[in-house]
Structure formats: structure tokens, C-alpha cells
Design a protein around this motif. Structure first.
Motif, PDB file in Angstrom:
ATOM      1  N   MET A  25       0.811  -1.223   0.000  1.00  0.00           N
ATOM      2  CA  MET A  25       0.000   0.000   0.000  1.00  0.00           C
ATOM      3  C   MET A  25       0.837   1.263   0.000  1.00  0.00           C
ATOM      4  O   MET A  25       0.302   2.362  -0.201  1.00  0.00           O
ATOM      5  CB  MET A  25      -0.915   0.012   1.231  1.00  0.00           C
ATOM      6  N   LEU A  26       2.149   1.148   0.231  1.00  0.00           N
ATOM      7  CA  LEU A  26       2.985   2.324   0.417  1.00  0.00           C
ATOM      8  C   LEU A  26       2.947   3.261  -0.782  1.00  0.00           C
ATOM      9  O   LEU A  26       2.881   4.492  -0.618  1.00  0.00           O
ATOM     10  CB  LEU A  26       4.433   1.880   0.686  1.00  0.00           C
ATOM     11  N   GLY A  27       2.996   2.715  -1.991  1.00  0.00           N
ATOM     12  CA  GLY A  27       2.945   3.553  -3.183  1.00  0.00           C
ATOM     13  C   GLY A  27       1.647   4.337  -3.267  1.00  0.00           C
ATOM     14  O   GLY A  27       1.644   5.530  -3.608  1.00  0.00           O
ATOM     15  N   ILE A  28       0.537   3.665  -2.963  1.00  0.00           N
ATOM     16  CA  ILE A  28      -0.766   4.344  -2.999  1.00  0.00           C
ATOM     17  C   ILE A  28      -0.841   5.396  -1.901  1.00  0.00           C
ATOM     18  O   ILE A  28      -1.351   6.501  -2.111  1.00  0.00           O
ATOM     19  CB  ILE A  28      -1.901   3.319  -2.864  1.00  0.00           C
ATOM     20  N   ILE A  29      -0.339   5.066  -0.708  1.00  0.00           N
ATOM     21  CA  ILE A  29      -0.356   6.027   0.407  1.00  0.00           C
ATOM     22  C   ILE A  29       0.413   7.290   0.042  1.00  0.00           C
ATOM     23  O   ILE A  29      -0.077   8.411   0.209  1.00  0.00           O
ATOM     24  CB  ILE A  29       0.241   5.388   1.674  1.00  0.00           C
ATOM     25  N   ILE A  30       1.620   7.101  -0.483  1.00  0.00           N
ATOM     26  CA  ILE A  30       2.454   8.257  -0.849  1.00  0.00           C
ATOM     27  C   ILE A  30       1.799   9.058  -1.974  1.00  0.00           C
ATOM     28  O   ILE A  30       1.765  10.296  -1.946  1.00  0.00           O
ATOM     29  CB  ILE A  30       3.863   7.792  -1.271  1.00  0.00           C
ATOM     30  N   GLY A  31       1.268   8.364  -2.977  1.00  0.00           N
ATOM     31  CA  GLY A  31       0.636   9.053  -4.100  1.00  0.00           C
ATOM     32  C   GLY A  31      -0.559   9.881  -3.691  1.00  0.00           C
ATOM     33  O   GLY A  31      -0.679  11.050  -4.059  1.00  0.00           O
ATOM     34  N   VAL A  32      -1.460   9.292  -2.903  1.00  0.00           N
ATOM     35  CA  VAL A  32      -2.663  10.008  -2.457  1.00  0.00           C
ATOM     36  C   VAL A  32      -2.285  11.186  -1.570  1.00  0.00           C
ATOM     37  O   VAL A  32      -2.795  12.302  -1.729  1.00  0.00           O
ATOM     38  CB  VAL A  32      -3.620   9.048  -1.725  1.00  0.00           C
ATOM     39  N   ALA A  33      -1.376  10.961  -0.621  1.00  0.00           N
ATOM     40  CA  ALA A  33      -0.956  12.034   0.287  1.00  0.00           C
ATOM     41  C   ALA A  33      -0.304  13.177  -0.491  1.00  0.00           C
ATOM     42  O   ALA A  33      -0.569  14.360  -0.226  1.00  0.00           O
ATOM     43  CB  ALA A  33       0.011  11.485   1.334  1.00  0.00           C
ATOM     44  N   ALA A  34       0.540  12.844  -1.471  1.00  0.00           N
ATOM     45  CA  ALA A  34       1.227  13.870  -2.249  1.00  0.00           C
ATOM     46  C   ALA A  34       0.250  14.681  -3.093  1.00  0.00           C
ATOM     47  O   ALA A  34       0.354  15.910  -3.175  1.00  0.00           O
ATOM     48  CB  ALA A  34       2.286  13.225  -3.150  1.00  0.00           C
ATOM     49  N   VAL A  35      -0.721  14.009  -3.720  1.00  0.00           N
ATOM     50  CA  VAL A  35      -1.710  14.716  -4.538  1.00  0.00           C
ATOM     51  C   VAL A  35      -2.508  15.689  -3.682  1.00  0.00           C
ATOM     52  O   VAL A  35      -2.697  16.862  -4.051  1.00  0.00           O
ATOM     53  CB  VAL A  35      -2.656  13.716  -5.240  1.00  0.00           C
ATOM     54  N   ILE A  36      -2.995  15.245  -2.535  1.00  0.00           N
ATOM     55  CA  ILE A  36      -3.795  16.121  -1.665  1.00  0.00           C
ATOM     56  C   ILE A  36      -2.966  17.300  -1.171  1.00  0.00           C
ATOM     57  O   ILE A  36      -3.420  18.455  -1.172  1.00  0.00           O
ATOM     58  CB  ILE A  36      -4.362  15.319  -0.477  1.00  0.00           C
ATOM     59  N   ALA A  37      -1.724  17.039  -0.761  1.00  0.00           N
ATOM     60  CA  ALA A  37      -0.861  18.112  -0.259  1.00  0.00           C
ATOM     61  C   ALA A  37      -0.542  19.118  -1.365  1.00  0.00           C
ATOM     62  O   ALA A  37      -0.589  20.338  -1.144  1.00  0.00           O
ATOM     63  CB  ALA A  37       0.426  17.528   0.315  1.00  0.00           C
ATOM     64  N   MET A  38      -0.237  18.627  -2.570  1.00  0.00           N
ATOM     65  CA  MET A  38       0.102  19.530  -3.676  1.00  0.00           C
ATOM     66  C   MET A  38      -1.092  20.383  -4.092  1.00  0.00           C
ATOM     67  O   MET A  38      -0.953  21.581  -4.344  1.00  0.00           O
ATOM     68  CB  MET A  38       0.596  18.715  -4.885  1.00  0.00           C
ATOM     69  N   VAL A  39      -2.263  19.776  -4.166  1.00  0.00           N
ATOM     70  CA  VAL A  39      -3.466  20.539  -4.533  1.00  0.00           C
ATOM     71  C   VAL A  39      -3.782  21.571  -3.455  1.00  0.00           C
ATOM     72  O   VAL A  39      -4.156  22.716  -3.754  1.00  0.00           O
ATOM     73  CB  VAL A  39      -4.665  19.598  -4.754  1.00  0.00           C
ATOM     74  N   ALA A  40      -3.613  21.206  -2.176  1.00  0.00           N
ATOM     75  CA  ALA A  40      -3.864  22.147  -1.080  1.00  0.00           C
ATOM     76  C   ALA A  40      -2.913  23.334  -1.154  1.00  0.00           C
ATOM     77  O   ALA A  40      -3.309  24.485  -0.960  1.00  0.00           O
ATOM     78  CB  ALA A  40      -3.722  21.433   0.265  1.00  0.00           C
TER      79      ALA A  40
END
Length: 407
Positions: A25-40
Motif C-alpha cells: 500500500m505504500l505507493g498508494i499512500i504516498i501518491g494520495v498524500a502527495a496529490v492532496i498536499a500539492m493541490v492544497a
């Protein structure tokens, strides 16, 4: 098997291989977290830029000199000296205009006692606070009479005041103090309210004096660098722009076929350009972060293929006692989606936490909205489906007799 039973088996399989599931799950966790942080960060930056631009003034239009050309080479915007105080006075007569503030700029070396400080110098008129949405925190702004009579008075920003009058354990009231600006004595009559920075410009680090004083005693020029114009209302912005254009073309004796020797920029144009740049950067950063989701999806597919191999005999037994291809397909597909969804939920929590931490400790403005969270959640689900189909089909297509013989 029922849908609930498939989910129960999925969680049992994830718990049985806890470390492997977390790494998957690590790749998905990092990807989702990065997308939300970048959009914010992107949305927060857009909001901050919009606020700064709106703070420049109400219904603001900026008139600047045009660009000169030498041969076929452009010398850049503002290279023509075409704007004058007479132009500003003519624009002020238009009904669509509520205020006009011509401006000249330079550098000022301000000295008080043993303190010496260099700051940006701006000469303007008494209409400047209204046109540019500037407030005086202490003292007052200069009047039209002081502009007309070329008084040596100055209004300073908070940073200038702090550097001159509030250092070395000294806290002197700037109002009424006489300072030397480029070796000419001026009286401080006001201190501006802090506005912070807008882009590369620090609005608190400036000295403002009457434009007539600046032109005749400091800069020595006869032309103004910029004319700030405030329209009567937002509905009158287009009309005000047309009035300014026709007025300046008439004042500059331009022929009908001749190009304008000035440029008019509206607040809306500046805001639109800034938001386009910010949106492009946000999309680019989010796209880069989304690559982690693809990597995570490949990880899910790999681990599900391993799971199919490990559970081949189990699949054979299930088929031998009556399980159909659809049952096996649904079970492994639900396991892949469950794995992705758990990673997505953890990524959402980490992404929101990262955005809040950046806002609090990183000095950046962030804006968390529901849209990127829903987007990340749906994307993680889609990743599970897309990358889980192949392993699930492979499991479903196993022949019972081959599966039972597998060691």
C-alpha cells in the motif's frame, strides 16, 4: 459467496500478511498524500495571490508607458516616456473614473541620526490611499495642498519605521521627526499599515512623498512612470478602460492607424494570469505525485499475483466444491480494491495532515477542499480495479484439477 463474505476474507488475508500488505500500500499512500498536499498548496497559493492582487486597489486599472523599438528590436515594456501629470488630470475628468494616482519611482537613502536605511521611493498624489487601498496606521497621508506646494513631507512603511526608529533598544515615535532623504530634509507625517509582500515587492519597505516634490527635487524627470486608476465600480471597468484609451490617444495626438504608446492592465487581467500560472503549476505537481499511484497500482498487481500463486490449492478446493469463476474473480478483485482503499484512506489522512503542517510550520498558505479528497479516494479505488483485474482473472481461469495438483 456473498459480497460481505468476500470482504471478510479480504481483511483476513491482509491481516495474515500485515507487513507485506503495508509495503504494497505504500505507493498508494504516498501518491494520495502527495496529490492532496500539492493541490492544497496550489489552491492556497491561488487564494493568497488573489487576495494580494485584490489588495492592490478597488477596481484598479494600471496605465504604464508603451515599449520603444530600435530597428526591429523591442526595448521592453515601459521604455517609452509618454505619460505625464497632464494625462492623469485628463483621465480624472472621466465619469467612469473615481480616482487617479500618478506615480514615479526610485530609490531613497533615508537618514535619521546615526541610522541609515535604503528603501524604495515613490512619489504620488493624495488620491493614492483610495486608489491603491492603502491605510495609514499612525499620523496621516499628505494632502492635495501639500502636493501642489511641493512640501517636503513623507509617509513611510512599517519596515522603514522599524529600521530607523525601533532598533538598538530605541523606540521613537516617527511622526514629526525630520529625516534626510537623498540629503534633502523631510518631515515624517505618517506610517502606513502593514500590507506584507506581493510577489517580489515588499509593500512595507517604501517611502511615499508628494509626486511634485519627487519630480522636481529628487528624480528630476518630467514624466510619470505609472498612472493608477480606480473605476467607479466593477461594472464600469470596461468603460473606464475605453475612456482612458481614447483620452490618452487624444492627448498624445496619435493618428487612427497608429498603435497606442501606452498600455492598460486591469486587475482582472493580472488575477487571471496569476491564477492560470498557479493552476498550471498545481496540475504539473499533482501529475508528478500521481505517478506514485501508478507505482502503487503495480505493487498491488504484483502482490495479488503472488497471492494467487500461494493460494492455488485453495482456489482448486473452492472450485471443486462448487465455486464458479465469477466467485473467484469477485473475491480476488475485492481483495485488490480493499487493499487500495485502505492505502487511499491512510494517504488522505497523511495528506491532510501534511497540508496543515505546511500551513502552520512552513509559512505557506494551504487550502484543503473536499474535491481532491474525493478524487484521491476514487482514484485509489480505480487503481485497485485496474491493477486487480489481471490477477483476479488469472485466479478465476485456473482449472480445478491443475490447481489441486499444484505444489
Amino acid at each position: 459467496m456473498s459480497f460481505v463474505e468476500c470482504i471478510r476474507i479480504s481483511f483476513r488475508s491482509i491481516r495474515a500478511n500485515g507487513l507485506r500488505s503495508i509495503l504494497t500500500m505504500l505507493g498508494i499512500i504516498i501518491g494520495v498524500a502527495a496529490v492532496i498536499a500539492m493541490v492544497a498548496i496550489g489552491e492556497g497559493t491561488s487564494s493568497s495571490v488573489a487576495s494580494q492582487i485584490n489588495g492592490l486597489g478597488s477596481n484598479l486599472l494600471i496605465v504604464s508607458p508603451g515599449q520603444a523599438t530600435q530597428g526591429r528590436v523591442s526595448l521592453g515594456a515601459g521604455s517609452l516616456n509618454t505619460l505625464t501629470l497632464a494625462d492623469a488630470e485628463a483621465i480624472e475628468q472621466k465619469e467612469s473614473v473615481s480616482g487617479v494616482a500618478p506615480s514615479v519611482n526610485g530609490r531613497g537613502q533615508i537618514v535619521w541620526g546615526s541610522n541609515n536605511y535604503s528603501s524604495s521611493l515613490e512619489g504620488t498624489t493624495a488620491a493614492f490611499p483610495q486608489v491603491r487601498n492603502v491605510q495609514v496606521e499612525r499620523g496621516r497621508f499628505f494632502s492635495n495642498f501639500e502636493v501642489k506646494q511641493q512640501f517636503n513631507v513623507a509617509v513611510i512603511g512599517t519596515e522603514v519605521a522599524n529600521n530607523l526608529f525601533s532598533n538598538n533598544n530605541n523606540n521613537t515615535n516617527p511622526i514629526g521627526q525630520t529625516v534626510q532623504i537623498n540629503k534633502i530634509p523631510f518631515t515624517i507625517i505618517g506610517v502606513l499599515k502593514s500590507q506584507g509582500s506581493s510577489g517580489m515587492t515588499n509593500n512595507d519597505d517604501r517611502i511615499i512623498i508628494p509626486i511634485t516634490t519627487a519630480m522636481n527635487r529628487l528624480t528630476g524627470g518630467k514624466n510619470v512612470g505609472t498612472i493608477y486608476v480606480s473605476a467607479v465600480s466593477s461594472d464600469q471597468m470596461e468603460q473606464a478602460q475605453q475612456d482612458i484609451q481614447s483620452t490618452l490617444r487624444s492627448k498624445h495626438n496619435l493618428r487612427p492607424q497608429a498603435a497606442d504608446d501606452f498600455r492598460i492592465t486591469s486587475q482582472t487581467d493580472i488575477l487571471s494570469t496569476a491564477q492560470e500560472v498557479s493552476s498550471s503549476m498545481t496540475a504539473l505537481l499533482s501529475g508528478i505525485a500521481a505517478i506514485s499511484l501508478i507505482v502503487g497500482g503495480i505493487g498491488v498487481m504484483n502482490i495479488m499475483l503472488v497471492s494467487v500463486t500461494e493460494r492455488t490449492r485453495e482456489i482448486g478446493i473452492r472450485k471443486a466444491i462448487g465455486a464458479k469463476r465469477g466467485d473467484i474473480l469477485r473475491q480476488f478483485l475485492i481483495e485488490a480494491v480493499t487493499l487500495s482503499l485502505i492505502g487511499g484512506i491512510i494517504g488522505i489522512v497523511l495528506g491532510v495532515g501534511a497540508a496543515l503542517a505546511i500551513s502552520k510550520f512552513g509559512g505557506m498558505t494551504t487550502a484543503i477542499s473536499i474535491s481532491p479528497i474525493l478524487y484521491a479516494f476514487l482514484t485509489s479505488s480505480l487503481v485497485g480495479v485496474v491493477f486487480g483485474v489481471y490477477p483476479a482473472r488469472k485466479a478465476a481461469q485456473l482449472r480445478p484439477i491443475d490447481a489441486l495438483r499444484y505444489e
